[in-house]
Design a protein around this motif. Structure first.
Motif, PDB file in Angstrom:
ATOM      1  N   PHE B  34       0.832  -1.200   0.000  1.00  0.00           N
ATOM      2  CA  PHE B  34       0.000   0.000   0.000  1.00  0.00           C
ATOM      3  C   PHE B  34       0.870   1.255   0.000  1.00  0.00           C
ATOM      4  O   PHE B  34       1.990   1.246   0.522  1.00  0.00           O
ATOM      5  CB  PHE B  34      -0.881   0.045   1.264  1.00  0.00           C
ATOM      6  CG  PHE B  34      -1.774  -1.142   1.445  1.00  0.00           C
ATOM      7  CD1 PHE B  34      -1.279  -2.329   1.972  1.00  0.00           C
ATOM      8  CD2 PHE B  34      -3.111  -1.085   1.101  1.00  0.00           C
ATOM      9  CE1 PHE B  34      -2.092  -3.434   2.149  1.00  0.00           C
ATOM     10  CE2 PHE B  34      -3.942  -2.181   1.272  1.00  0.00           C
ATOM     11  CZ  PHE B  34      -3.426  -3.355   1.796  1.00  0.00           C
ATOM     12  N   TYR B  36       0.024   5.191   1.305  1.00  0.00           N
ATOM     13  CA  TYR B  36      -0.899   6.141   1.915  1.00  0.00           C
ATOM     14  C   TYR B  36      -0.276   7.530   1.861  1.00  0.00           C
ATOM     15  O   TYR B  36       0.947   7.674   1.928  1.00  0.00           O
ATOM     16  CB  TYR B  36      -1.163   5.793   3.383  1.00  0.00           C
ATOM     17  CG  TYR B  36      -2.083   4.617   3.620  1.00  0.00           C
ATOM     18  CD1 TYR B  36      -1.597   3.316   3.667  1.00  0.00           C
ATOM     19  CD2 TYR B  36      -3.454   4.816   3.836  1.00  0.00           C
ATOM     20  CE1 TYR B  36      -2.445   2.237   3.908  1.00  0.00           C
ATOM     21  CE2 TYR B  36      -4.306   3.746   4.079  1.00  0.00           C
ATOM     22  CZ  TYR B  36      -3.795   2.467   4.118  1.00  0.00           C
ATOM     23  OH  TYR B  36      -4.642   1.410   4.363  1.00  0.00           O
ATOM     24  N   GLN B  38      -0.462  11.422   3.724  1.00  0.00           N
ATOM     25  CA  GLN B  38      -0.926  12.159   4.905  1.00  0.00           C
ATOM     26  C   GLN B  38      -0.649  13.640   4.711  1.00  0.00           C
ATOM     27  O   GLN B  38       0.517  14.060   4.706  1.00  0.00           O
ATOM     28  CB  GLN B  38      -0.239  11.640   6.166  1.00  0.00           C
ATOM     29  CG  GLN B  38      -0.792  12.223   7.453  1.00  0.00           C
ATOM     30  CD  GLN B  38      -0.194  11.566   8.684  1.00  0.00           C
ATOM     31  OE1 GLN B  38       0.979  11.202   8.700  1.00  0.00           O
ATOM     32  NE2 GLN B  38      -0.988  11.419   9.726  1.00  0.00           N
ATOM     33  N   LEU B  44      -4.482   9.346   7.396  1.00  0.00           N
ATOM     34  CA  LEU B  44      -3.903   8.714   6.218  1.00  0.00           C
ATOM     35  C   LEU B  44      -4.989   8.416   5.185  1.00  0.00           C
ATOM     36  O   LEU B  44      -6.037   7.865   5.512  1.00  0.00           O
ATOM     37  CB  LEU B  44      -3.199   7.403   6.602  1.00  0.00           C
ATOM     38  CG  LEU B  44      -1.782   7.527   7.119  1.00  0.00           C
ATOM     39  CD1 LEU B  44      -1.749   8.151   8.489  1.00  0.00           C
ATOM     40  CD2 LEU B  44      -1.114   6.157   7.140  1.00  0.00           C
ATOM     41  N   LEU B  46      -5.721   6.457   1.535  1.00  0.00           N
ATOM     42  CA  LEU B  46      -5.195   5.422   0.667  1.00  0.00           C
ATOM     43  C   LEU B  46      -4.988   5.974  -0.742  1.00  0.00           C
ATOM     44  O   LEU B  46      -5.908   6.492  -1.354  1.00  0.00           O
ATOM     45  CB  LEU B  46      -6.158   4.234   0.622  1.00  0.00           C
ATOM     46  CG  LEU B  46      -5.732   3.043  -0.226  1.00  0.00           C
ATOM     47  CD1 LEU B  46      -4.486   2.384   0.355  1.00  0.00           C
ATOM     48  CD2 LEU B  46      -6.865   2.029  -0.340  1.00  0.00           C
ATOM     49  N   LYS B  49      -3.050   0.422  -3.957  1.00  0.00           N
ATOM     50  CA  LYS B  49      -2.699  -0.828  -3.314  1.00  0.00           C
ATOM     51  C   LYS B  49      -2.418  -1.904  -4.349  1.00  0.00           C
ATOM     52  O   LYS B  49      -2.980  -1.879  -5.459  1.00  0.00           O
ATOM     53  CB  LYS B  49      -3.813  -1.291  -2.384  1.00  0.00           C
ATOM     54  CG  LYS B  49      -5.151  -1.513  -3.094  1.00  0.00           C
ATOM     55  CD  LYS B  49      -6.266  -1.835  -2.111  1.00  0.00           C
ATOM     56  CE  LYS B  49      -7.603  -1.970  -2.838  1.00  0.00           C
ATOM     57  NZ  LYS B  49      -8.729  -2.211  -1.890  1.00  0.00           N
ATOM     58  N   PHE B  90       3.511   7.349   2.942  1.00  0.00           N
ATOM     59  CA  PHE B  90       3.889   6.154   3.676  1.00  0.00           C
ATOM     60  C   PHE B  90       3.652   4.913   2.832  1.00  0.00           C
ATOM     61  O   PHE B  90       2.557   4.714   2.294  1.00  0.00           O
ATOM     62  CB  PHE B  90       3.077   6.029   4.970  1.00  0.00           C
ATOM     63  CG  PHE B  90       3.419   7.054   6.006  1.00  0.00           C
ATOM     64  CD1 PHE B  90       2.668   8.218   6.111  1.00  0.00           C
ATOM     65  CD2 PHE B  90       4.475   6.860   6.882  1.00  0.00           C
ATOM     66  CE1 PHE B  90       2.971   9.179   7.068  1.00  0.00           C
ATOM     67  CE2 PHE B  90       4.786   7.806   7.838  1.00  0.00           C
ATOM     68  CZ  PHE B  90       4.039   8.970   7.933  1.00  0.00           C
TER      69      PHE B  90
END
Lengths: 113, 117
Positions: B34, B36, B38, B44, B46, B49, B90
């Motif tokens: 994944f 993410y 922020q 967070l 998405l 994925k 992330f």
């Protein structure tokens, strides 16, 4: 569709005081997670619930942290007493049971003075 | 144990330039991957994925990532960034436990993307 809701968004307390955070997951999501995010780090799992059962709380510091999800929907994470090192962002996430994708709330930013 | 490495803590780039944010993971079994994003003072979101299938995954906001099993990488790319892409990114890996089905999400330390005019 409403996302994960958390409150409060910000909290400032003095050390040794108690504090509680609330989370309402996405409707229909059986699995609920609480994460801790320290400054400059990625989130780390504190506890996971499947419905009302805490199935993984190995990373939760049980001397001062507690959590509950009494009716299998919303959840509360509590710290008592808070310490300076607890200053961080507390994130809640939810997912359908067994699904890999987690959806995160906006987080609660805690500052302990 | 599985882990995620994001080598770049910060990536500065000019608006409309391409960008690649690197992510490597360590695991000897199949993984789900994944990315993410922020934004400041937010949770967070998405981006994209990889669960299975095509190794090139397209996400929101024009981002894409490619799963490379031999190099254990899942780098995030965007051909032309905007000022609004400034955020923390992330990478995360999840490994399903065969007995319980539990899937623990493990995050990297994040890469701050700074887009300037």
């Amino acid at each position: 569709e409403a996302g994960v809701v958390q409150s409060p968004r910000y909290k400032i307390i003095e050390k040794k005081q108690p504090v509680a955070f609330w989370c309402n997951p996405i409707s229909g999501h059986n699995t609920l997670y609480w994460y801790l995010q320290n400054l400059g780090q990625g989130p780390e799992l504190l506890i996971r619930y499947e419905n009302e059962e805490a199935v993984d709380d190995s990373q939760l510091p049980k001397d001062r942290f507690s959590a509950e999800r009494l009716k299998g929907v919303d959840s509360t994470l509590k710290i008592q007493p808070a310490e300076l090192g607890d200053s961080a962002v507390y994130l809640c996430a939810s997912s359908f049971s067994g699904e890999a994708t987690q959806y995160f709330g906006p987080g609660t930013r805690l500052l302990v003075l | 144990a599985q882990s995620v490495t994001q080598l770049d803590s910060q990536v500065p780039v000019f608006e409309e330039a391409p960008v690649e944010l690197r992510c490597n993971y360590s695991s000897s079994v199949s993984v789900y991957l994944f990315w993410y994003v922020q934004y400041p003072n937010q949770g967070l979101q998405l981006l994209l994925k990889y669960l299975s299938g095509s190794t090139l995954v397209k996400g929101i906001n024009g981002f894409e990532a490619e799963f490379n099993k031999s190099q254990t990488s899942f780098h995030l790319r965007k051909p032309s960034v905007h000022i609004s892409d400034t955020a923390e990114y992330f990478c995360a890996v999840i490994i399903p436990e065969p007995n319980t089905g539990f899937q623990k999400l493990v995050f990297g330390t994040g890469t701050r993307l700074l887009v300037s005019p």
